[in-house]
Design a protein around this motif. Structure first.
Motif, PDB file in Angstrom:
ATOM      1  N   ARG A 113       4.714   0.183  13.616  1.00 13.57           N
ATOM      2  CA  ARG A 113       5.345   1.002  12.576  1.00 13.57           C
ATOM      3  C   ARG A 113       4.296   1.643  11.666  1.00 13.57           C
ATOM      4  O   ARG A 113       3.350   0.981  11.238  1.00 13.57           O
ATOM      5  CB  ARG A 113       6.260   0.132  11.708  1.00 13.57           C
ATOM      6  CG  ARG A 113       7.292  -0.656  12.483  1.00 13.57           C
ATOM      7  CD  ARG A 113       8.248   0.248  13.216  1.00 13.57           C
ATOM      8  NE  ARG A 113       9.315  -0.520  13.828  1.00 13.57           N
ATOM      9  CZ  ARG A 113      10.601  -0.327  13.545  1.00 13.57           C
ATOM     10  NH1 ARG A 113      10.989   0.619  12.712  1.00 13.57           N
ATOM     11  NH2 ARG A 113      11.520  -1.064  14.157  1.00 13.57           N
ATOM     12  N   SER A 115       3.392   3.810   7.994  1.00 12.51           N
ATOM     13  CA  SER A 115       3.696   3.468   6.590  1.00 12.51           C
ATOM     14  C   SER A 115       5.117   3.856   6.203  1.00 12.51           C
ATOM     15  O   SER A 115       5.711   3.242   5.313  1.00 12.51           O
ATOM     16  CB  SER A 115       2.687   4.140   5.658  1.00 12.51           C
ATOM     17  OG  SER A 115       2.730   5.534   5.840  1.00 12.51           O
ATOM     18  N   ASN A 116       5.695   4.877   6.864  1.00  8.52           N
ATOM     19  CA  ASN A 116       7.078   5.268   6.539  1.00  8.52           C
ATOM     20  C   ASN A 116       8.117   4.463   7.322  1.00  8.52           C
ATOM     21  O   ASN A 116       9.310   4.735   7.239  1.00  8.52           O
ATOM     22  CB  ASN A 116       7.296   6.764   6.794  1.00  8.52           C
ATOM     23  CG  ASN A 116       7.189   7.128   8.268  1.00  8.52           C
ATOM     24  OD1 ASN A 116       6.882   6.272   9.098  1.00  8.52           O
ATOM     25  ND2 ASN A 116       7.416   8.383   8.591  1.00  8.52           N
ATOM     26  N   GLY A 117       7.651   3.490   8.104  1.00  6.61           N
ATOM     27  CA  GLY A 117       8.566   2.623   8.837  1.00  6.61           C
ATOM     28  C   GLY A 117       8.897   3.113  10.237  1.00  6.61           C
ATOM     29  O   GLY A 117       9.474   2.376  11.039  1.00  6.61           O
ATOM     30  N   ASP A 246      -5.403   4.396   9.006  1.00  7.81           N
ATOM     31  CA  ASP A 246      -4.458   3.668   8.155  1.00  7.81           C
ATOM     32  C   ASP A 246      -3.914   2.443   8.899  1.00  7.81           C
ATOM     33  O   ASP A 246      -3.817   2.458  10.129  1.00  7.81           O
ATOM     34  CB  ASP A 246      -3.268   4.566   7.793  1.00  7.81           C
ATOM     35  CG  ASP A 246      -3.691   5.684   6.861  1.00  7.81           C
ATOM     36  OD1 ASP A 246      -4.718   5.522   6.188  1.00  7.81           O
ATOM     37  OD2 ASP A 246      -2.993   6.717   6.844  1.00  7.81           O
ATOM     38  N   TRP A 249       2.026  -1.682  11.266  1.00  7.46           N
ATOM     39  CA  TRP A 249       2.686  -2.976  11.039  1.00  7.46           C
ATOM     40  C   TRP A 249       3.661  -3.301  12.158  1.00  7.46           C
ATOM     41  O   TRP A 249       4.095  -2.420  12.904  1.00  7.46           O
ATOM     42  CB  TRP A 249       3.431  -2.926   9.697  1.00  7.46           C
ATOM     43  CG  TRP A 249       2.593  -2.376   8.583  1.00  7.46           C
ATOM     44  CD1 TRP A 249       2.706  -1.140   8.002  1.00  7.46           C
ATOM     45  CD2 TRP A 249       1.475  -3.007   7.941  1.00  7.46           C
ATOM     46  NE1 TRP A 249       1.739  -0.976   7.039  1.00  7.46           N
ATOM     47  CE2 TRP A 249       0.966  -2.111   6.975  1.00  7.46           C
ATOM     48  CE3 TRP A 249       0.852  -4.255   8.085  1.00  7.46           C
ATOM     49  CZ2 TRP A 249      -0.117  -2.411   6.168  1.00  7.46           C
ATOM     50  CZ3 TRP A 249      -0.230  -4.555   7.278  1.00  7.46           C
ATOM     51  CH2 TRP A 249      -0.701  -3.645   6.330  1.00  7.46           C
ATOM     52  N   ARG A 252       9.096  -2.554   9.660  1.00  6.91           N
ATOM     53  CA  ARG A 252       9.168  -1.227   9.033  1.00  6.91           C
ATOM     54  C   ARG A 252       8.937  -1.280   7.528  1.00  6.91           C
ATOM     55  O   ARG A 252       9.176  -0.310   6.824  1.00  6.91           O
ATOM     56  CB  ARG A 252      10.539  -0.607   9.314  1.00  6.91           C
ATOM     57  CG  ARG A 252      11.707  -1.402   8.815  1.00  6.91           C
ATOM     58  CD  ARG A 252      13.003  -0.818   9.350  1.00  6.91           C
ATOM     59  NE  ARG A 252      14.099  -1.752   9.253  1.00  6.91           N
ATOM     60  CZ  ARG A 252      14.868  -1.897   8.184  1.00  6.91           C
ATOM     61  NH1 ARG A 252      14.658  -1.177   7.117  1.00  6.91           N
ATOM     62  NH2 ARG A 252      15.846  -2.776   8.209  1.00  6.91           N
ATOM     63  N   ASN A 254       6.106  -1.680   5.745  1.00  2.00           N
ATOM     64  CA  ASN A 254       4.822  -1.193   5.236  1.00  2.00           C
ATOM     65  C   ASN A 254       4.000  -2.298   4.572  1.00  2.00           C
ATOM     66  O   ASN A 254       3.504  -2.132   3.448  1.00  2.00           O
ATOM     67  CB  ASN A 254       5.054  -0.030   4.251  1.00  2.00           C
ATOM     68  CG  ASN A 254       3.748   0.705   3.932  1.00  2.00           C
ATOM     69  OD1 ASN A 254       2.818   0.699   4.731  1.00  2.00           O
ATOM     70  ND2 ASN A 254       3.686   1.327   2.768  1.00  2.00           N
TER      71      ASN A 254
END
Ligand code: SF4
Length: 294
Positions: A113, A115-117, A246, A249, A252, A254
């Motif tokens: 995922r 950063s925005n999921g 970046d 994950w 979702r 972050n």
């Protein structure tokens, strides 16, 4: 069980009389229901193919079910259930976890995922399931001239996952549970009616499509597996830090798994998840084409 459910692909009988009829067996509830229906004579598949993405990658409970229940049941009913692996040129088995942990690897094969999921692109399903199954179909004679029929276990309630565009030239995808109008809840009943236990969810234990509840249950009941997932996330992000990329994950939310999945989680309601800005319906919404989670 027969309803007005859509029939997606039904090859004409004359052109396909000699064809191979195989089923992509995920060892989840839909796949085991198809196995049960085949044993009952309701469906007709020559062989069930389980593409094992790795002994160290599949949900361990799925592999136990495969060996303790599905394989003995298939054998008792004269049905061929074959386990397949991805092999390297030297014949050794490559697992998905191997590939994820490979020193110096720059690409991430699973749908981690952002950063925005939203899940990133993945190659795991193609490399470890579709190609592995395709190699076996071709070994058994499937070709563009004489494609195999390949069944996928998508039930009526998950019809959005049926994706006819993804078939390869040597195969024609069919959805037997859609053709019979069978829902996921029917699958459990069918499985129990032939004396089998309902199987556990089938997927990789580290799949970023897991629901938050699945991660929370893993943390509670399989703490060693949860720690291993945290370590996997750390390994991926250590590499990304070295490349000035970046972090990514396994959920979702972050953030690191051990922070976003607390021991006593406060989880979003089902309605909240339906409104997820990433448009993700969690465990299977993006795992399209039905190769995983079936
Ligand atoms: S379950 Fe998830 S990680 Fe495993 S092959 Fe499917 S999409 Fe990839």
């Amino acid at each position: 069980m027969t309803t007005g459910a859509p029939t997606l692909i039904r090859p004409g009988p004359s052109a396909r009389a000699q064809e191979l009829k195989a089923f992509a067996f995920g060892c989840g509830v839909q796949s085991v229901a198809v196995l049960a229906l085949t044993a009952m004579g309701e469906l007709d598949f020559d062989v069930f193919l389980f593409a094992n993405v790795g002994e160290d990658s599949e949900n361990p409970a799925t592999l136990s079910y495969l060996h303790q229940h599905a394989m003995p049941f298939a054998a008792a009913h004269g049905i061929e259930l074959r386990e397949l692996h991805r092999t390297r040129r030297d014949g050794s088995i490559e697992t998905l976890y191997d590939r994820l942990m490979r020193e110096g690897s720059r690409s991430i094969p699973i749908p981690v995922r952002m950063s925005n999921g939203a899940p990133g692109t993945r190659s795991c399903t193609v490399d470890f399931k579709i190609k592995v199954t395709g190699r076996e179909l071709k070994r058994r004679g499937a070709s563009a001239r004489c494609p195999a029929t390949l069944g996928i276990g998508i039930s009526v309630d998950e019809i959005h996952r049926a994706n006819n565009r993804r078939s390869e030239p040597y195969e024609q995808i069919v959805y037997p549970l859609l053709e019979l109008g069978i829902r996921r809840t029917d699958c459990a009943r069918i499985i129990q009616s032939v004396g089998l236990p309902v199987p556990p969810p089938s997927s990789c234990w580290f799949c970023p499509h897991h629901r938050p509840e699945t991660w929370a249950a893993m943390r509670r009941t399989q703490p060693a597996q949860f720690r291993q997932a945290c370590q996997l996330e750390n390994t991926i992000n250590a590499r990304r830090t070295a490349m000035n990329s970046d972090p990514v994950w396994l959920t979702r939310f972050n953030g690191p798994l051990d922070q976003v999945i607390p021991l006593t989680p406060v989880l979003p309601s089902t309605d909240d998840r339906a409104d997820d800005p990433a448009g993700d319906r969690d465990d299977d919404g993006r795992c399209d084409s039905g190769w995983c989670f079936t």
